[in-house]
Design an enzyme around this catalytic site. Structure first.
Site, PDB file in Angstrom:
ATOM      1  N   THR A  57       0.853  -1.186   0.000  1.00 52.19           N
ATOM      2  CA  THR A  57       0.000   0.000   0.000  1.00 52.19           C
ATOM      3  C   THR A  57       0.888   1.235   0.000  1.00 52.19           C
ATOM      4  OG1 THR A  57      -0.084   0.306   2.403  1.00 52.19           O
ATOM      5  CG2 THR A  57      -1.605  -1.314   1.454  1.00 52.19           C
ATOM      6  N   CYS A  58       0.256   2.396   0.055  1.00 50.29           N
ATOM      7  CA  CYS A  58       1.063   3.624   0.072  1.00 50.29           C
ATOM      8  C   CYS A  58       1.894   3.739   1.355  1.00 50.29           C
ATOM      9  CB  CYS A  58       0.182   4.860  -0.094  1.00 50.29           C
ATOM     10  SG  CYS A  58      -1.066   5.045   1.183  1.00 50.29           S
ATOM     11  N   ASP A 118      -7.430   4.005  10.962  1.00 53.80           N
ATOM     12  CA  ASP A 118      -7.675   3.838   9.529  1.00 53.80           C
ATOM     13  C   ASP A 118      -7.688   2.345   9.220  1.00 53.80           C
ATOM     14  OD1 ASP A 118      -7.762   3.790   6.816  1.00 53.80           O
ATOM     15  OD2 ASP A 118      -5.917   4.921   6.487  1.00 53.80           O
ATOM     16  N   LYS A 196      -9.065   4.007  -5.309  1.00 49.87           N
ATOM     17  CA  LYS A 196      -9.728   4.002  -3.998  1.00 49.87           C
ATOM     18  C   LYS A 196      -9.467   5.285  -3.220  1.00 49.87           C
ATOM     19  CE  LYS A 196     -11.448   0.785  -0.788  1.00 49.87           C
ATOM     20  NZ  LYS A 196     -11.720  -0.637  -0.616  1.00 49.87           N
TER      21      LYS A 196
END
Length: 417
Positions: A57-58, A118, A196
C-alpha cells in the site's frame, strides 16, 4: 513456535517496511503492483515455500510466510520490486513466529496505521489472501490467522470508537485543504486519479468543502464518470489535463502510477497552485517546486496532522489492545492443538492396526465370530482411548511436549518432527 504440522518450514515470518522508518521514496522503491505481487508468489511456490501473502500500500509493503530463513522472503521482495538489499537493511523489519503474529494483528486492526483508526488495510489483507488462495499458496495457518485478524478488526470497529469520525489519508488531505485554503467553496479543485484513495478523497471533498467546482480526470474516463455521476461533478479527458491544471487552484493527484504523472513541464498557470500528492510511489515530480507559485504537499506531511478527533481515538487504544489479546489467545489455543494432530493421528492408526490384528487372530479361533459387533466395540474403545489422550494434552499444556514424546516412544510411532 514448534512444528505445528502447518508447513514443512516451521518458522513464520513477516518482512517489510512502512512509513515509520521508510520515507516515501524508499517505500516507492519497494512498492509492488498486482502483477509483481502475483509473480513474487508464483516464484515462492517454485522455490518450495508455502503459506504466503503479499501486501503493498502507500504506507507499507509486507510479505507474510513460512521459510527456513527470512532472507528467502527478503530476496523475493527485492527481486520483484525496485528496492535493493542495502535499502531494505536500513529501514526494514523482520518479525518471526509470535512477534510476527502480533504484528499482523496490529496492522490489520488499524493500530499500526499512519493515521490511527484507519481500517483501509484490512481490505488490502483480504485481497492479499484471495490472491494467495487463487495461486494455491494458502495453508491452514494463514487462513486461520487472517480470519482471526478480521474478527478482531470487526470487534474493534463495533466495540470501540477508535475509528470514529472520518479517517485515512483522503480525510487528512481534505482537512489540510480546509486549514490552509481560505474561501475553499470558491476555489477550483482538480482530482487526477479515481482509484480508492481518489474516490474517498472525492467523497470527503464534497462532504466537507461544499464546493461545486470539482473536476475529475482519470486515464479511463468511464471510471471517473461513474464517480462524478454519484456526486454531480465535472469529468474531463486525460488529454485535457494540462489545460485543466492551468484553471485550477488545488490539484490532488492519486493516480497510482509507478512514475510521476505531473511535472513542471505541464504547469503553465501563474496563479497560486496547491498540489497534494497522495500516491506511493510519488506521482508528482519534485521539480514542480521550482515554480514559485506552486506548493507541493506529499501524504507523509499529511499524516503528521493531528486533531482532536485523532487524539480522542488514543483513549480507545487499551480497549482495542484487550480485544486483540482475546482473539489472539483463541488463535494461539488453536495453534497449540495443531501440534497434537500428527501424534494423535499416528496413535489412532497404530491402535487401529492393533485392533485389526487382534480381530483377525480371534476370527480364526472363534466359531461364528461376529465381525460387525467386534468392529463396533473395537472402534469405540479406540475412540475412548483417543479422547483420554487428547483431553490430557489440552489440560496439561505445560507438559504437553513431554507427553507427546512419551506417547511416541511407548507406541513406537514414526518420527513426526
Amino acid at each position: 513456535m514448534k512444528n505445528y504440522n502447518i508447513s514443512k518450514h516451521h518458522t513464520f515470518y513477516v518482512i517489510g517496511l512502512s512509513y515509520q522508518k521508510a520515507d516515501a521514496v524508499i517505500r516507492g522503491h519497494f512498492s509492488l503492483d498486482e502483477s509483481q505481487k502475483e509473480n513474487l508468489i508464483i516464484e515462492a511456490k517454485k522455490q518450495g515455500l508455502e503459506g504466503m501473502m503479499v501486501t503493498s500500500t502507500c504506507n507499507r509493503t509486507e510479505v507474510y510466510g513460512f521459510a527456513e530463513h527470512p532472507f528467502q522472503l527478503i530476496k523475493l521482495l527485492c527481486q520483484f520490486s525496485q528496492g535493493s538489499l542495502e535499502e531494505f537493511e536500513k529501514v526494514a523489519y523482520v518479525y518471526k513466529n509470535q512477534q510476527a503474529i502480533e504484528h499482523i494483528f496490529n496492522v490489520g486492526t488499524g493500530l499500526d496505521s499512519q493515521i490511527l483508526g484507519d481500517f483501509e488495510i484490512i481490505s488490502q489483507l483480504k485481497k492479499a489472501f484471495s490472491r494467495s488462495k487463487k495461486l494455491e499458496m494458502v495453508n491452514p495457518f494463514i487462513e486461520r490467522l487472517l480470519n482471526s485478524v478480521i474478527q478482531a478488526s470487526k470487534r474493534i470497529k463495533n466495540e470501540t470508537e477508535i475509528s470514529s469520525g472520518a479517517t485515512s489519508v483522503s480525510f487528512a488531505s481534505v482537512q489540510y485543504i480546509l486549514n490552509e485554503v481560505q474561501h475553499i467553496s470558491e476555489k477550483n479543485i482538480l482530482l487526477f486519479g479515481t482509484g480508492k484513495i481518489g474516490r474517498n478523497t472525492c467523497e470527503n471533498l464534497v462532504k466537507h468543502t461544499k464546493n461545486d467546482h470539482i473536476t475529475l480526470i482519470n486515464r479511463t474516463k468511464d471510471k471517473a464518470e461513474k464517480i462524478a455521476g454519484k456526486f454531480n461533478l465535472i469529468v474531463k479527458s486525460h488529454s485535457d489535463l494540462q489545460e485543466e491544471i492551468s484553471k485550477t487552484d488545488i490539484l490532488i493527484v492519486a493516480t497510482g502510477a509507478q512514475q510521476p504523472t505531473v511535472s513542471k513541464e505541464i504547469i503553465y498557470t501563474k496563479k497560486d497552485l496547491l498540489i497534494l500528492d497522495l500516491s506511493i510511489p510519488k506521482n508528482v515530480s519534485e521539480n514542480v517546486e521550482e515554480l514559485a507559485n506552486v506548493k507541493l504537499v506529499h501524504l507523509d506531511h499529511l499524516s503528521q496532522i493531528t486533531d482532536q478527533t485523532l487524539e480522542k481515538r488514543k483513549d480507545y487504544l487499551p480497549q482495542a489492545r484487550l480485544i486483540i489479546s482475546e482473539v489472539m489467545l483463541e488463535f494461539n489455543a488453536w495453534l497449540e492443538t495443531r501440534k497434537f494432530a500428527p501424534t494423535i493421528k499416528a496413535l489412532k492408526q497404530k491402535l487401529s492396526l492393533f485392533k485389526d490384528e487382534e480381530l483377525d487372530f480371534q476370527r480364526k479361533k472363534i466359531q461364528d465370530f461376529n465381525n460387525q459387533h467386534a468392529e463396533i466395540i473395537g472402534d469405540r474403545i479406540i475412540q475412548k482411548i483417543m479422547n483420554q489422550f487428547a483431553s490430557h494434552l489440552k489440560e496439561n499444556n505445560d507438559t504437553s511436549e513431554e507427553s507427546l514424546a512419551l506417547i511416541q516412544r511407548v507406541f513406537q510411532l514414526e518420527n513426526l518432527s
